[in-house]
Design a protein around this motif. Sequence first.
Motif, PDB file in Angstrom:
ATOM      1  N   VAL A   1      87.301  40.334 -62.694  1.00  0.00           N
ATOM      2  CA  VAL A   1      88.277  39.598 -63.510  1.00  0.00           C
ATOM      3  C   VAL A   1      88.415  38.170 -63.008  1.00  0.00           C
ATOM      4  O   VAL A   1      88.349  37.205 -63.776  1.00  0.00           O
ATOM      5  CB  VAL A   1      89.652  40.310 -63.496  1.00  0.00           C
ATOM      6  CG1 VAL A   1      90.716  39.427 -64.130  1.00  0.00           C
ATOM      7  CG2 VAL A   1      89.577  41.634 -64.237  1.00  0.00           C
ATOM      8  N   GLY A   2      88.564  38.044 -61.694  1.00  0.00           N
ATOM      9  CA  GLY A   2      88.707  36.716 -61.103  1.00  0.00           C
ATOM     10  C   GLY A   2      87.485  35.858 -61.400  1.00  0.00           C
ATOM     11  O   GLY A   2      87.598  34.682 -61.748  1.00  0.00           O
ATOM     12  N   LEU A   3      86.311  36.466 -61.256  1.00  0.00           N
ATOM     13  CA  LEU A   3      85.060  35.761 -61.507  1.00  0.00           C
ATOM     14  C   LEU A   3      84.978  35.278 -62.954  1.00  0.00           C
ATOM     15  O   LEU A   3      84.657  34.127 -63.236  1.00  0.00           O
ATOM     16  CB  LEU A   3      83.880  36.703 -61.205  1.00  0.00           C
ATOM     17  CG  LEU A   3      82.474  36.177 -61.513  1.00  0.00           C
ATOM     18  CD1 LEU A   3      82.123  35.049 -60.552  1.00  0.00           C
ATOM     19  CD2 LEU A   3      81.452  37.277 -61.384  1.00  0.00           C
ATOM     20  N   LEU A   4      85.289  36.180 -63.889  1.00  0.00           N
ATOM     21  CA  LEU A   4      85.192  35.842 -65.306  1.00  0.00           C
ATOM     22  C   LEU A   4      86.181  34.755 -65.705  1.00  0.00           C
ATOM     23  O   LEU A   4      85.825  33.813 -66.420  1.00  0.00           O
ATOM     24  CB  LEU A   4      85.407  37.101 -66.158  1.00  0.00           C
ATOM     25  CG  LEU A   4      84.237  38.087 -66.094  1.00  0.00           C
ATOM     26  CD1 LEU A   4      84.596  39.400 -66.775  1.00  0.00           C
ATOM     27  CD2 LEU A   4      83.000  37.485 -66.746  1.00  0.00           C
ATOM     28  N   VAL A   5      87.424  34.873 -65.231  1.00  0.00           N
ATOM     29  CA  VAL A   5      88.425  33.870 -65.589  1.00  0.00           C
ATOM     30  C   VAL A   5      88.048  32.510 -65.000  1.00  0.00           C
ATOM     31  O   VAL A   5      88.124  31.478 -65.672  1.00  0.00           O
ATOM     32  CB  VAL A   5      89.835  34.289 -65.117  1.00  0.00           C
ATOM     33  CG1 VAL A   5      90.850  33.210 -65.431  1.00  0.00           C
ATOM     34  CG2 VAL A   5      90.246  35.597 -65.774  1.00  0.00           C
ATOM     35  N   GLY A   6      87.589  32.528 -63.752  1.00  0.00           N
ATOM     36  CA  GLY A   6      87.165  31.275 -63.117  1.00  0.00           C
ATOM     37  C   GLY A   6      86.023  30.632 -63.878  1.00  0.00           C
ATOM     38  O   GLY A   6      86.024  29.431 -64.149  1.00  0.00           O
ATOM     39  N   ALA A   7      85.023  31.460 -64.231  1.00  0.00           N
ATOM     40  CA  ALA A   7      83.871  30.945 -64.974  1.00  0.00           C
ATOM     41  C   ALA A   7      84.317  30.390 -66.328  1.00  0.00           C
ATOM     42  O   ALA A   7      83.803  29.366 -66.793  1.00  0.00           O
ATOM     43  CB  ALA A   7      82.826  32.042 -65.156  1.00  0.00           C
ATOM     44  N   ALA A   8      85.272  31.071 -66.950  1.00  0.00           N
ATOM     45  CA  ALA A   8      85.765  30.627 -68.253  1.00  0.00           C
ATOM     46  C   ALA A   8      86.415  29.249 -68.154  1.00  0.00           C
ATOM     47  O   ALA A   8      86.212  28.388 -69.013  1.00  0.00           O
ATOM     48  CB  ALA A   8      86.763  31.644 -68.812  1.00  0.00           C
ATOM     49  N   VAL A   9      87.179  29.033 -67.104  1.00  0.00           N
ATOM     50  CA  VAL A   9      87.816  27.724 -66.919  1.00  0.00           C
ATOM     51  C   VAL A   9      86.760  26.640 -66.745  1.00  0.00           C
ATOM     52  O   VAL A   9      86.825  25.570 -67.357  1.00  0.00           O
ATOM     53  CB  VAL A   9      88.770  27.731 -65.710  1.00  0.00           C
ATOM     54  CG1 VAL A   9      89.340  26.345 -65.463  1.00  0.00           C
ATOM     55  CG2 VAL A   9      89.902  28.717 -65.915  1.00  0.00           C
ATOM     56  N   GLY A  10      85.742  26.945 -65.945  1.00  0.00           N
ATOM     57  CA  GLY A  10      84.664  25.987 -65.730  1.00  0.00           C
ATOM     58  C   GLY A  10      83.948  25.679 -67.034  1.00  0.00           C
ATOM     59  O   GLY A  10      83.644  24.528 -67.349  1.00  0.00           O
ATOM     60  N   TYR A  11      83.704  26.709 -67.824  1.00  0.00           N
ATOM     61  CA  TYR A  11      83.017  26.512 -69.084  1.00  0.00           C
ATOM     62  C   TYR A  11      83.863  25.683 -70.042  1.00  0.00           C
ATOM     63  O   TYR A  11      83.353  24.843 -70.787  1.00  0.00           O
ATOM     64  CB  TYR A  11      82.656  27.862 -69.732  1.00  0.00           C
ATOM     65  CG  TYR A  11      81.877  27.662 -70.995  1.00  0.00           C
ATOM     66  CD1 TYR A  11      82.496  27.757 -72.247  1.00  0.00           C
ATOM     67  CD2 TYR A  11      80.530  27.289 -70.951  1.00  0.00           C
ATOM     68  CE1 TYR A  11      81.782  27.513 -73.403  1.00  0.00           C
ATOM     69  CE2 TYR A  11      79.822  27.045 -72.106  1.00  0.00           C
ATOM     70  CZ  TYR A  11      80.444  27.156 -73.334  1.00  0.00           C
ATOM     71  OH  TYR A  11      79.749  26.909 -74.468  1.00  0.00           O
ATOM     72  N   THR A  12      85.177  25.953 -70.023  1.00  0.00           N
ATOM     73  CA  THR A  12      86.093  25.195 -70.879  1.00  0.00           C
ATOM     74  C   THR A  12      86.030  23.711 -70.545  1.00  0.00           C
ATOM     75  O   THR A  12      86.007  22.865 -71.444  1.00  0.00           O
ATOM     76  CB  THR A  12      87.544  25.691 -70.696  1.00  0.00           C
ATOM     77  OG1 THR A  12      87.583  27.092 -70.915  1.00  0.00           O
ATOM     78  CG2 THR A  12      88.495  24.993 -71.640  1.00  0.00           C
ATOM     79  N   LEU A  13      85.993  23.414 -69.239  1.00  0.00           N
ATOM     80  CA  LEU A  13      85.901  22.018 -68.832  1.00  0.00           C
ATOM     81  C   LEU A  13      84.602  21.405 -69.356  1.00  0.00           C
ATOM     82  O   LEU A  13      84.571  20.309 -69.908  1.00  0.00           O
ATOM     83  CB  LEU A  13      85.966  21.909 -67.312  1.00  0.00           C
ATOM     84  CG  LEU A  13      85.834  20.504 -66.735  1.00  0.00           C
ATOM     85  CD1 LEU A  13      86.947  19.592 -67.233  1.00  0.00           C
ATOM     86  CD2 LEU A  13      85.848  20.540 -65.208  1.00  0.00           C
ATOM     87  N   TYR A  14      83.513  22.144 -69.198  1.00  0.00           N
ATOM     88  CA  TYR A  14      82.205  21.687 -69.657  1.00  0.00           C
ATOM     89  C   TYR A  14      82.232  21.405 -71.164  1.00  0.00           C
ATOM     90  O   TYR A  14      81.867  20.325 -71.616  1.00  0.00           O
ATOM     91  CB  TYR A  14      81.166  22.759 -69.332  1.00  0.00           C
ATOM     92  CG  TYR A  14      79.814  22.541 -69.960  1.00  0.00           C
ATOM     93  CD1 TYR A  14      79.363  23.358 -71.000  1.00  0.00           C
ATOM     94  CD2 TYR A  14      78.983  21.512 -69.519  1.00  0.00           C
ATOM     95  CE1 TYR A  14      78.124  23.156 -71.573  1.00  0.00           C
ATOM     96  CE2 TYR A  14      77.738  21.314 -70.091  1.00  0.00           C
ATOM     97  CZ  TYR A  14      77.312  22.137 -71.116  1.00  0.00           C
ATOM     98  OH  TYR A  14      76.091  21.943 -71.683  1.00  0.00           O
ATOM     99  N   ALA A  15      82.697  22.385 -71.929  1.00  0.00           N
ATOM    100  CA  ALA A  15      82.739  22.240 -73.379  1.00  0.00           C
ATOM    101  C   ALA A  15      83.647  21.080 -73.784  1.00  0.00           C
ATOM    102  O   ALA A  15      83.323  20.303 -74.679  1.00  0.00           O
ATOM    103  CB  ALA A  15      83.221  23.541 -74.026  1.00  0.00           C
ATOM    104  N   GLY A  16      84.781  20.961 -73.076  1.00  0.00           N
ATOM    105  CA  GLY A  16      85.710  19.874 -73.366  1.00  0.00           C
ATOM    106  C   GLY A  16      85.072  18.520 -73.113  1.00  0.00           C
ATOM    107  O   GLY A  16      85.220  17.583 -73.903  1.00  0.00           O
ATOM    108  N   LEU A  17      84.334  18.417 -72.010  1.00  0.00           N
ATOM    109  CA  LEU A  17      83.680  17.148 -71.691  1.00  0.00           C
ATOM    110  C   LEU A  17      82.639  16.780 -72.738  1.00  0.00           C
ATOM    111  O   LEU A  17      82.485  15.608 -73.093  1.00  0.00           O
ATOM    112  CB  LEU A  17      83.017  17.235 -70.307  1.00  0.00           C
ATOM    113  CG  LEU A  17      83.959  17.110 -69.118  1.00  0.00           C
ATOM    114  CD1 LEU A  17      83.225  17.390 -67.823  1.00  0.00           C
ATOM    115  CD2 LEU A  17      84.588  15.722 -69.083  1.00  0.00           C
ATOM    116  N   LEU A  18      81.922  17.773 -73.239  1.00  0.00           N
ATOM    117  CA  LEU A  18      80.891  17.483 -74.224  1.00  0.00           C
ATOM    118  C   LEU A  18      81.463  16.873 -75.494  1.00  0.00           C
ATOM    119  O   LEU A  18      80.748  16.247 -76.268  1.00  0.00           O
ATOM    120  CB  LEU A  18      80.104  18.752 -74.578  1.00  0.00           C
ATOM    121  CG  LEU A  18      79.135  19.285 -73.519  1.00  0.00           C
ATOM    122  CD1 LEU A  18      78.326  20.437 -74.073  1.00  0.00           C
ATOM    123  CD2 LEU A  18      78.191  18.188 -73.050  1.00  0.00           C
TER     124      LEU A  18
END
Lengths: 108, 281
Positions: free
Chosen positions: B155-172
């Motif tokens: 769970v921790g891994l998935l939520v952390g990865a999701a936040v990172g991905y959100t940042l990536y998508a937001g930056l794009l």
Amino acid sequence: MKYLLSVFMFISSLAMAAEPVEPEYVLVIKDHKFEPEEITIPAGKKIKLKIVNKDSTPEEFHSDDLKREKVILGNKSGFTFIGPLTPGRYKFMGEFHESTAKGVVIVK
Amino acid sequence: MLSTAIIIFREVLEAALIIGIVAAATRGVPGRGYWLVAGVMAGLLGAGVVALFANSIAEMASGVGQEVFNAIVLGIAVVMLAWHNIWMTSHGAELAAHARSVGNDISDGLSECSVLLVIVGMAVLREGSEATLFLYGIATSEGAGTMSMLSGGMVGLLVGAAVGYTLYAGLLRVPMRWFFTVTGLLILFLAAGMASRAAHFLIQADLLPSLAEPIWDTSGILSQQSIFGSLLHILVGYEDRPAGMQMVFYFTALISIWIGMKWVARSAKPALKKVLSSEHG
């Protein structure tokens, strides 16, 4: 890779050259609890804190107040330096066993 | 299970944010996706090795091997991030304008990609080794809780990865006009924050003097442990109680990388003009 190794050894030799002049305090981890749970140290001084893990599993000495984190493996000991600090109470805990491993450093 | 999830989340979050920013910042570099994945894999492998050798590392350097190791890993990341930013300064404009000369591109792209691998690998190594030790500690002490520990970790891994991905998508989504400026700034502050953390480890190991600590105490206003505080800590190097030496490292990194970027920008301009005019000429 070789460069990395020599950088590591250079910094290590700095550590070995440093002479320990700070007073040493000892904290023991046993049954996922700290002994003692309260340590009193003088204000304004840098002190060496030796942490002895008598459990067989690793523990992480973690203190947000002291800004220190250190993993101590099972049946091993390690040390860290804290201070100089202003008078007050500084909480610490064992991050891997937060519910039982906690304590406070009292600075007078 | 919740405490495992939270701790794993915090470790993963940092690596995920770094990966997200770096993935966005290298947009346009050919093949960089594969290198990113390779970096993560290498980092995970490395984290396993570090956890295995945790004892020997800890005992090196008169017992402060762990701190020295962390400082070096952070130091390498700072250098790599600096290199990336300086490289991007001369190549970023080309990438944005699709003005390329094939020959240069491949070798430059390769060196940037290998730098990318190191940055990502170092981030995953650092966070992964701590997470590995933590999981090992829990697994060996709470025999019956393995399942809940594993699911908490996932769970921790998935939520952390999701936040990172959100940042990536937001930056794009940032308009191209500002894109490389924004990612360049994010990387600049990331590097400065890491330099400050490297200093912290060396202070903890008594290899560097703290030079007055704390310089300020804003833990009442914004604690480094709060969600926003820790995000700011990772992204910008915010410290609620910094040591003087940390600030020295922070500003030295910030200023040197900035100067490096400006200097390269000045010498890249005539070359860029040439490339652009030969494309459109």
